[in-house]
Design a protein around this motif. Sequence first.
Motif, PDB file in Angstrom:
ATOM      1  N   LEU A 132     -12.155   1.892   8.227  1.00  0.00           N
ATOM      2  CA  LEU A 132     -11.395   3.094   7.899  1.00  0.00           C
ATOM      3  C   LEU A 132     -10.751   2.831   6.548  1.00  0.00           C
ATOM      4  CD1 LEU A 132      -8.234   3.260  10.238  1.00  0.00           C
ATOM      5  CD2 LEU A 132      -9.637   1.238   9.974  1.00  0.00           C
ATOM      6  N   ALA A 133     -10.749   3.829   5.707  1.00  0.00           N
ATOM      7  CA  ALA A 133     -10.391   3.628   4.300  1.00  0.00           C
ATOM      8  C   ALA A 133      -8.967   4.079   4.016  1.00  0.00           C
ATOM      9  CB  ALA A 133     -11.362   4.384   3.395  1.00  0.00           C
ATOM     10  N   GLY A 134      -8.202   3.176   3.385  1.00  0.00           N
ATOM     11  CA  GLY A 134      -6.866   3.542   2.936  1.00  0.00           C
ATOM     12  C   GLY A 134      -5.767   2.579   3.304  1.00  0.00           C
ATOM     13  N   SER A 187      -4.388   6.417  15.364  1.00  0.00           N
ATOM     14  CA  SER A 187      -3.619   7.655  15.173  1.00  0.00           C
ATOM     15  C   SER A 187      -2.333   7.397  14.404  1.00  0.00           C
ATOM     16  CB  SER A 187      -3.306   8.305  16.528  1.00  0.00           C
ATOM     17  OG  SER A 187      -2.500   7.458  17.330  1.00  0.00           O
ATOM     18  N   THR A 188      -1.715   6.221  14.627  1.00  0.00           N
ATOM     19  CA  THR A 188      -0.494   5.884  13.898  1.00  0.00           C
ATOM     20  C   THR A 188      -0.791   5.638  12.423  1.00  0.00           C
ATOM     21  OG1 THR A 188       0.479   4.898  15.884  1.00  0.00           O
ATOM     22  CG2 THR A 188       1.486   4.321  13.784  1.00  0.00           C
ATOM     23  N   ALA A 189      -1.929   5.005  12.143  1.00  0.00           N
ATOM     24  CA  ALA A 189      -2.322   4.797  10.744  1.00  0.00           C
ATOM     25  C   ALA A 189      -2.427   6.136  10.026  1.00  0.00           C
ATOM     26  CB  ALA A 189      -3.651   4.049  10.679  1.00  0.00           C
ATOM     27  N   LYS A 190      -3.054   7.082  10.661  1.00  0.00           N
ATOM     28  CA  LYS A 190      -3.183   8.427  10.080  1.00  0.00           C
ATOM     29  C   LYS A 190      -1.802   9.054   9.871  1.00  0.00           C
ATOM     30  CE  LYS A 190      -5.190  12.456   9.105  1.00  0.00           C
ATOM     31  NZ  LYS A 190      -5.838  12.705   7.793  1.00  0.00           N
ATOM     32  N   GLN A 191      -0.953   8.929  10.871  1.00  0.00           N
ATOM     33  CA  GLN A 191       0.385   9.518  10.801  1.00  0.00           C
ATOM     34  C   GLN A 191       1.193   8.919   9.654  1.00  0.00           C
ATOM     35  OE1 GLN A 191       2.963   8.470  14.067  1.00  0.00           O
ATOM     36  NE2 GLN A 191       4.210  10.305  13.833  1.00  0.00           N
ATOM     37  N   LEU A 192       1.127   7.610   9.484  1.00  0.00           N
ATOM     38  CA  LEU A 192       1.917   6.947   8.449  1.00  0.00           C
ATOM     39  C   LEU A 192       1.459   7.348   7.052  1.00  0.00           C
ATOM     40  CD1 LEU A 192       2.400   3.306   9.799  1.00  0.00           C
ATOM     41  CD2 LEU A 192       3.971   5.240   9.934  1.00  0.00           C
ATOM     42  N   LEU A 193       0.159   7.334   6.812  1.00  0.00           N
ATOM     43  CA  LEU A 193      -0.315   7.691   5.477  1.00  0.00           C
ATOM     44  C   LEU A 193      -0.066   9.166   5.168  1.00  0.00           C
ATOM     45  CD1 LEU A 193      -1.808   4.869   5.781  1.00  0.00           C
ATOM     46  CD2 LEU A 193      -3.431   5.806   4.148  1.00  0.00           C
ATOM     47  N   GLU A 194      -0.223  10.020   6.162  1.00  0.00           N
ATOM     48  CA  GLU A 194       0.063  11.437   5.953  1.00  0.00           C
ATOM     49  C   GLU A 194       1.539  11.642   5.628  1.00  0.00           C
ATOM     50  OE1 GLU A 194      -1.576  14.118   5.676  1.00  0.00           O
ATOM     51  OE2 GLU A 194      -3.576  13.754   6.483  1.00  0.00           O
ATOM     52  N   ALA A 195       2.416  10.910   6.326  1.00  0.00           N
ATOM     53  CA  ALA A 195       3.853  11.064   6.112  1.00  0.00           C
ATOM     54  C   ALA A 195       4.270  10.619   4.722  1.00  0.00           C
ATOM     55  CB  ALA A 195       4.629  10.269   7.168  1.00  0.00           C
ATOM     56  N   ASN A 196       3.500   9.692   4.135  1.00  0.00           N
ATOM     57  CA  ASN A 196       3.886   9.126   2.840  1.00  0.00           C
ATOM     58  C   ASN A 196       3.077   9.651   1.661  1.00  0.00           C
ATOM     59  OD1 ASN A 196       6.027   6.933   3.247  1.00  0.00           O
ATOM     60  ND2 ASN A 196       4.566   6.469   4.873  1.00  0.00           N
ATOM     61  N   ARG A 197       2.151  10.536   1.901  1.00  0.00           N
ATOM     62  CA  ARG A 197       1.260  10.980   0.826  1.00  0.00           C
ATOM     63  C   ARG A 197       2.005  11.710  -0.284  1.00  0.00           C
ATOM     64  NH1 ARG A 197      -3.199  14.645   3.238  1.00  0.00           N
ATOM     65  NH2 ARG A 197      -3.709  14.880   1.021  1.00  0.00           N
ATOM     66  N   ASP A 198       3.168  12.277   0.026  1.00  0.00           N
ATOM     67  CA  ASP A 198       3.938  13.006  -0.989  1.00  0.00           C
ATOM     68  C   ASP A 198       5.258  12.322  -1.329  1.00  0.00           C
ATOM     69  OD1 ASP A 198       2.026  15.108  -1.116  1.00  0.00           O
ATOM     70  OD2 ASP A 198       2.878  15.963   0.725  1.00  0.00           O
ATOM     71  N   PRO A 246      -2.565  -1.744  -3.623  1.00  0.00           N
ATOM     72  CA  PRO A 246      -2.142  -0.360  -3.395  1.00  0.00           C
ATOM     73  C   PRO A 246      -2.738   0.203  -2.109  1.00  0.00           C
ATOM     74  CG  PRO A 246      -2.790  -0.691  -5.671  1.00  0.00           C
ATOM     75  CD  PRO A 246      -3.189  -1.933  -4.932  1.00  0.00           C
ATOM     76  N   GLU A 247      -1.948   1.020  -1.443  1.00  0.00           N
ATOM     77  CA  GLU A 247      -2.392   1.675  -0.220  1.00  0.00           C
ATOM     78  C   GLU A 247      -3.046   3.012  -0.570  1.00  0.00           C
ATOM     79  OE1 GLU A 247      -1.313  -0.101   2.750  1.00  0.00           O
ATOM     80  OE2 GLU A 247      -0.480  -1.555   1.361  1.00  0.00           O
ATOM     81  N   GLY A 248      -3.680   3.614   0.425  1.00  0.00           N
ATOM     82  CA  GLY A 248      -4.374   4.867   0.187  1.00  0.00           C
ATOM     83  C   GLY A 248      -3.478   5.982  -0.315  1.00  0.00           C
ATOM     84  N   ASP A 249      -2.196   6.002   0.129  1.00  0.00           N
ATOM     85  CA  ASP A 249      -1.302   7.053  -0.334  1.00  0.00           C
ATOM     86  C   ASP A 249      -0.981   6.886  -1.820  1.00  0.00           C
ATOM     87  OD1 ASP A 249       0.225   4.770   0.029  1.00  0.00           O
ATOM     88  OD2 ASP A 249       1.620   5.658   1.447  1.00  0.00           O
ATOM     89  N   THR A 250      -0.846   5.631  -2.277  1.00  0.00           N
ATOM     90  CA  THR A 250      -0.595   5.375  -3.690  1.00  0.00           C
ATOM     91  C   THR A 250      -1.771   5.828  -4.550  1.00  0.00           C
ATOM     92  OG1 THR A 250       0.784   3.459  -3.152  1.00  0.00           O
ATOM     93  CG2 THR A 250      -0.070   3.579  -5.392  1.00  0.00           C
ATOM     94  N   LEU A 303      -6.912   9.836   4.425  1.00  0.00           N
ATOM     95  CA  LEU A 303      -6.329  10.975   3.735  1.00  0.00           C
ATOM     96  C   LEU A 303      -7.399  11.911   3.174  1.00  0.00           C
ATOM     97  CD1 LEU A 303      -3.374   9.242   1.836  1.00  0.00           C
ATOM     98  CD2 LEU A 303      -3.270  10.635   3.918  1.00  0.00           C
ATOM     99  N   GLY A 304      -8.605  11.769   3.648  1.00  0.00           N
ATOM    100  CA  GLY A 304      -9.702  12.550   3.101  1.00  0.00           C
ATOM    101  C   GLY A 304     -10.235  13.583   4.077  1.00  0.00           C
TER     102      GLY A 304
END
Length: 268
Positions: free
Chosen positions: A160-162, A196-207, A2-6, A129-130
């Motif tokens: 980096l975590a997630g 920065s892309t890692a942050k963008q991707l997880l933020e985009a998928n968090r919901d 599982p990824e951090g967003d999951t 995501l924290g």
Amino acid sequence: MPEGDTVLQTARRLDSALGGGLLTVSDLRVPRFATADLTGRTVLDATARGKHLLTRFEGGLTLHSHLRMEGAWRVFDQGERWRGGAAHQIRAVLATAEHTAVGYRLPVLELLRTEDEEQVVGHLGPDLLGPDWDPDTALRNLLSDPARRVGDALLDQRNLAGIGNVYMCELCFMARATPWLPVGELPPAIATRLVSTAKQLLEANRDRSVRTTTGATAVMSRRFPRERLFVYGRLGRPCLRCRTPVRKVVHDTRPTYWCPHCQSGPTG
């Protein structure tokens, strides 16, 4: 894995179902904590830290769990039939008057004092995501061992975590580097963009209920309206950039996908 967003979404479901409620059922089906009884305690909250789940109870106790490859928490209304695995796969049951949370196939499940949470999550790098997210620290961590493979450095939660295997493959594709390229060989601008892309991707998928990397931004969504991912799970299908068939290799049960034309560097 599982990824951090999951994991964040799982924490939200647990918190919504149990948070503020009084436990009427507490059943930890692991030998070390089989006799522990949390019944009668109020659930304070459930939160994610990288890929770790922390469910806190009054009295200063925390239930720490990790999903790894196969684990899952399912939430059910009272009286609803449990679904998510066989009975022998259940590792934890937590219930209030309204909801029941069932943990299936949890490889990590331990009860600890809340004040000792840092013993299980203190080694983690900045959480994508924290509230502790720090891109500069994440970048320094990622580049701390220049000879290390990009894929391994991204998956190391101490950096980096997630990030899990899906995002690792997708990020390497977007950086046009194979996962086996030494991270020190990334151009500085690409390394910075990777974080920065890692942050963008997880933020985009968090919901999102269905993860996408091709639709993480409006521009990507317009360019790739029918595809959710660039390379992960697309073995033999044409690369979205160059139409070369996507390749796959498996090491220690972990599949890695990449485009042999678009991504430069050693191959697995």
